[in-house]
Design an enzyme around this catalytic site. Structure first.
Site, PDB file in Angstrom:
ATOM      1  N   VAL A  36       9.546  24.124  -1.477  1.00 45.98           N
ATOM      2  CA  VAL A  36       8.968  25.463  -1.289  1.00 45.98           C
ATOM      3  C   VAL A  36       9.474  26.100  -0.002  1.00 45.98           C
ATOM      4  CG1 VAL A  36       6.821  26.733  -0.992  1.00 45.98           C
ATOM      5  CG2 VAL A  36       6.941  24.858  -2.642  1.00 45.98           C
ATOM      6  N   PHE A  54       5.385  30.008  -7.293  1.00 48.33           N
ATOM      7  CA  PHE A  54       5.412  29.583  -8.707  1.00 48.33           C
ATOM      8  C   PHE A  54       6.809  29.082  -9.065  1.00 48.33           C
ATOM      9  CE2 PHE A  54       1.211  31.161  -9.388  1.00 48.33           C
ATOM     10  CZ  PHE A  54       1.092  32.268  -8.560  1.00 48.33           C
ATOM     11  N   LYS A  67       7.251  23.386 -26.089  1.00 44.78           N
ATOM     12  CA  LYS A  67       8.106  22.287 -26.569  1.00 44.78           C
ATOM     13  C   LYS A  67       7.301  20.982 -26.585  1.00 44.78           C
ATOM     14  CE  LYS A  67      11.611  22.890 -23.799  1.00 44.78           C
ATOM     15  NZ  LYS A  67      12.746  22.437 -23.010  1.00 44.78           N
ATOM     16  N   CYS A 124       4.097  18.718  -9.583  1.00 45.00           N
ATOM     17  CA  CYS A 124       3.083  19.777  -9.576  1.00 45.00           C
ATOM     18  C   CYS A 124       2.002  19.627 -10.631  1.00 45.00           C
ATOM     19  CB  CYS A 124       3.771  21.133  -9.707  1.00 45.00           C
ATOM     20  SG  CYS A 124       4.845  21.472  -8.324  1.00 45.00           S
TER      21      CYS A 124
HETATM   22  C1  UDX Z   1       5.832  23.805 -12.451  1.00 51.77           C
HETATM   23  C2  UDX Z   1       5.541  25.274 -12.760  1.00 51.77           C
HETATM   24  O1  UDX Z   1       6.300  25.678 -13.883  1.00 51.77           O
HETATM   25  C3  UDX Z   1       5.894  26.146 -11.556  1.00 51.77           C
HETATM   26  O2  UDX Z   1       5.543  27.502 -11.808  1.00 51.77           O
HETATM   27  C4  UDX Z   1       5.101  25.658 -10.339  1.00 51.77           C
HETATM   28  O3  UDX Z   1       5.402  26.391  -9.212  1.00 51.77           O
HETATM   29  C5  UDX Z   1       5.387  24.208 -10.109  1.00 51.77           C
HETATM   30  O4  UDX Z   1       5.114  23.445 -11.264  1.00 51.77           O
HETATM   31  P1  UDX Z   1       7.959  22.237 -12.395  1.00 51.77           P
HETATM   32  O5  UDX Z   1       7.059  21.152 -11.962  1.00 51.77           O
HETATM   33  O6  UDX Z   1       9.272  22.392 -11.743  1.00 51.77           O
HETATM   34  O7  UDX Z   1       7.199  23.662 -12.272  1.00 51.77           O
HETATM   35  O8  UDX Z   1       8.230  21.960 -13.946  1.00 51.77           O
HETATM   36  P2  UDX Z   1       8.118  22.740 -15.333  1.00 51.77           P
HETATM   37  O9  UDX Z   1       9.426  23.318 -15.690  1.00 51.77           O
HETATM   38  O10 UDX Z   1       6.955  23.608 -15.328  1.00 51.77           O
HETATM   39  O11 UDX Z   1       7.851  21.473 -16.296  1.00 51.77           O
HETATM   40  C6  UDX Z   1       6.718  20.677 -16.056  1.00 51.77           C
HETATM   41  C7  UDX Z   1       6.664  19.543 -17.062  1.00 51.77           C
HETATM   42  O12 UDX Z   1       6.338  20.061 -18.355  1.00 51.77           O
HETATM   43  C8  UDX Z   1       7.983  18.784 -17.217  1.00 51.77           C
HETATM   44  O13 UDX Z   1       7.716  17.414 -17.293  1.00 51.77           O
HETATM   45  C9  UDX Z   1       8.531  19.298 -18.539  1.00 51.77           C
HETATM   46  O14 UDX Z   1       9.310  18.326 -19.201  1.00 51.77           O
HETATM   47  C10 UDX Z   1       7.243  19.564 -19.323  1.00 51.77           C
HETATM   48  N1  UDX Z   1       7.389  20.605 -20.377  1.00 51.77           N
HETATM   49  C11 UDX Z   1       7.716  21.870 -19.994  1.00 51.77           C
HETATM   50  C12 UDX Z   1       7.137  20.254 -21.703  1.00 51.77           C
HETATM   51  O15 UDX Z   1       6.846  19.103 -22.038  1.00 51.77           O
HETATM   52  N2  UDX Z   1       7.235  21.235 -22.661  1.00 51.77           N
HETATM   53  C13 UDX Z   1       7.555  22.534 -22.340  1.00 51.77           C
HETATM   54  O16 UDX Z   1       7.631  23.381 -23.251  1.00 51.77           O
HETATM   55  C14 UDX Z   1       7.810  22.864 -20.970  1.00 51.77           C
END
Ligand code: UDX
Length: 448
Positions: A11, A155, A270, A279
């Site tokens: 961040v 975010f 997904k 996070c």
């Molecule tokens: C997240 C939030 O998206 C972001 O806005 C915040 O600031 C921090 O936390 P991040 O942790 O980088 O970001 O990952 P993200 O892309 O949100 O994915 C989180 C988890 O969800 C991953 O393990 C990903 O594999 C899973 N995921 C994501 C799914 O299983 N299905 C989806 O459709 C999307």
């Protein structure tokens, strides 16, 4: 504006570089001397697309500096960003030690009116806590000066953090001070109006970025609730995927059909083996904790975590259905990071899967495009291979757990020849089922 960013993790670094790129004078400070030294040479310790180039560019321009002396940086700046880590304590409650330490330093270092902006993910009510600690630590000199606190949650998504910083969906400003709110609008003006160099050549450019002005508590909750809602959406889709498996429906068609409804939307739909990362796990737990602390039942939040914990072991159950006894089987795992385009393995579903296979006595080999070092939480019994083909050689099963692009363009004819048994479990529905089955693989996805 003269900006100081305290903390150079994800961040802090991305925020500092973004503010320098849009024209502010930025000092990024961190007590980690080694890290500051390598950042000062333009070397970025995290894998994040576009970040290192921007660091080098703004170091050269001279409006980005990396330093260790937090007090001096505070005294040289008007705007102070707090971007330190708030890792979870065993209880699930966020650890605020770093926040408290920085607030104390701010209190001691004030040499004029300052705006203190919290960007760390903190429990509800932390803006008030920070204000109290600053006041308690003002000395004879620094108590001559006033300050305002602002909650300004980020975010950023890992792997897309630079894009998310320049092209945010919204900017949230939580404060009771008109003066501070006006200063924040001025600070972010180029982003709000999408009027800066980096935007001109970028497809992500927006019209204008909405600004949410609210109180600090609501602002802090926007952050938690947003992450918790996204995690809920994924756990919901995973629950639907599990139903699909029982009634022979196809989750890919189901989520497509659902997502066309603009009230639902197609993003974060997904199905797979669940969410991980630095996070979602910590924020959903922390919000549940806060809810219970304030006597508000966290039924949905607890269910979201429960579904997610269950989901990561679906691959194990499917492997048992496919292979019977797992003991002495060779399993090739594709993916270590918690999602593609990052080297972050924190709370990665992949590691839980690997550790379980090892516990069941399997020989496990794993390949990840960029994670080459053993993640702390991963049992040392697994072998990290230098290429994907070595991971699946003589294997009884290939288990895909992170949907890196490169995995869908592997040579599956070669893979079929190399494997002992052509079994694929696709934990992210990332590969082409039809093509693989035509090649003679037995293919199992999640909910399809
Ligand atoms: C997240 C939030 O998206 C972001 O806005 C915040 O600031 C921090 O936390 P991040 O942790 O980088 O970001 O990952 P993200 O892309 O949100 O994915 C989180 C988890 O969800 C991953 O393990 C990903 O594999 C899973 N995921 C994501 C799914 O299983 N299905 C989806 O459709 C999307």
């Amino acid at each position: 504006m003269k900006v100081c960013v305290i903390g150079t993790g994800y961040v802090g670094l991305v925020t500092g570089v973004c503010l320098a790129e849009i024209g502010h004078d930025v000092i990024c400070v961190d007590k980690d001397a080694k890290k500051i030294a390598s950042l000062g040479k333009g070397k970025v310790p995290i894998f994040e697309e576009g970040l290192e180039g921007l660091v080098k560019k703004n170091l050269k321009k001279g409006n980005l500096i990396f330093a260790e002396d937090v007090g001096s940086a505070i005294r040289q700046s008007d705007i102070i960003f707090i971007c330190v880590g708030t890792p979870p304590l065993p209880s699930g409650k966020p650890d605020l030690a770093a926040i408290d330490e920085v607030s104390k330093l701010v209190g001691e270092s004030l040499n004029g009116y300052k705006i203190i902006i919290n960007k760390s993910t903190v429990p509800i009510g932390s803006a008030k806590r920070i204000k109290k600690i600053i006041k308690e630590n003002q000395n004879d000199e620094s108590s001559k000066y006033g300050f305002d606190i602002v909650s300004n949650p980020e975010f950023l998504k890992e792997g897309e953090a630079v894009k998310d910083a320049f092209f945010p969906e919204r900017i949230v400003i939580g404060s009771g001070s008109k003066k501070a709110i006006e200063a924040m609008k001025k600070l972010y003006k180029p982003i709000i109006n999408q009027d800066f160099d980096y935007a001109s050549s970028n497809t992500h450019k927006k019209e204008k970025v909405p600004v949410v002005i609210t109180d600090s508590t609501s602002s802090e909750l926007i952050k938690y609730a947003s992450n918790a809602f996204l995690a809920t959406k994924i756990s919901f889709v995973n629950e639907i995927a599990n139903i699909c498996e029982r009634i022979d429906a196809n989750i890919l068609d189901v989520t497509y059909g659902m997502g066309l409804d603009s009230r639902i939307g197609s993003r974060f739909m997904k199905a797979g083996i669940g969410w991980g990362g630095s996070c979602f796990p910590k924020d959903v737990r922390a919000l549940g904790y806060t809810a219970e602390e304030y006597g508000s039942p966290a039924s949905i939040l607890n269910a979201v975590i429960q579904v997610n914990n269950h989901q990561r072991f679906k691959i194990i159950r499917k492997a048992m259905d496919l292979l019977g006894i797992i003991d002495d089987k060779i399993i090739g795992v594709l993916g270590l990071s918690f999602k593609p385009n990052t080297d972050d393995t924190r709370e990665s579903p992949s590691i839980a899967v690997i550790n379980k296979f090892l516990e069941l006595g399997a020989e496990v080999r794993v390949y990840d495009p960029i994670v080459k070092k053993y993640p702390e939480e991963m049992d040392k019994g697994a072998t990290i291979t230098s290429d994907p083909y070595k991971a699946i050689e003589n294997a009884d099963l290939m288990a895909l757990v992170t949907e890196w692009d490169e995995f869908s363009s592997l040579d599956f004819k070669k893979i079929k020849d190399l494997m002992a048994n052509p079994n694929i479990i696709d934990g992210r529905n990332h590969l082409n089922k039809k093509d693989l089955m035509e090649l003679g693989f037995s293919y199992i996805g999640i909910g399809n």
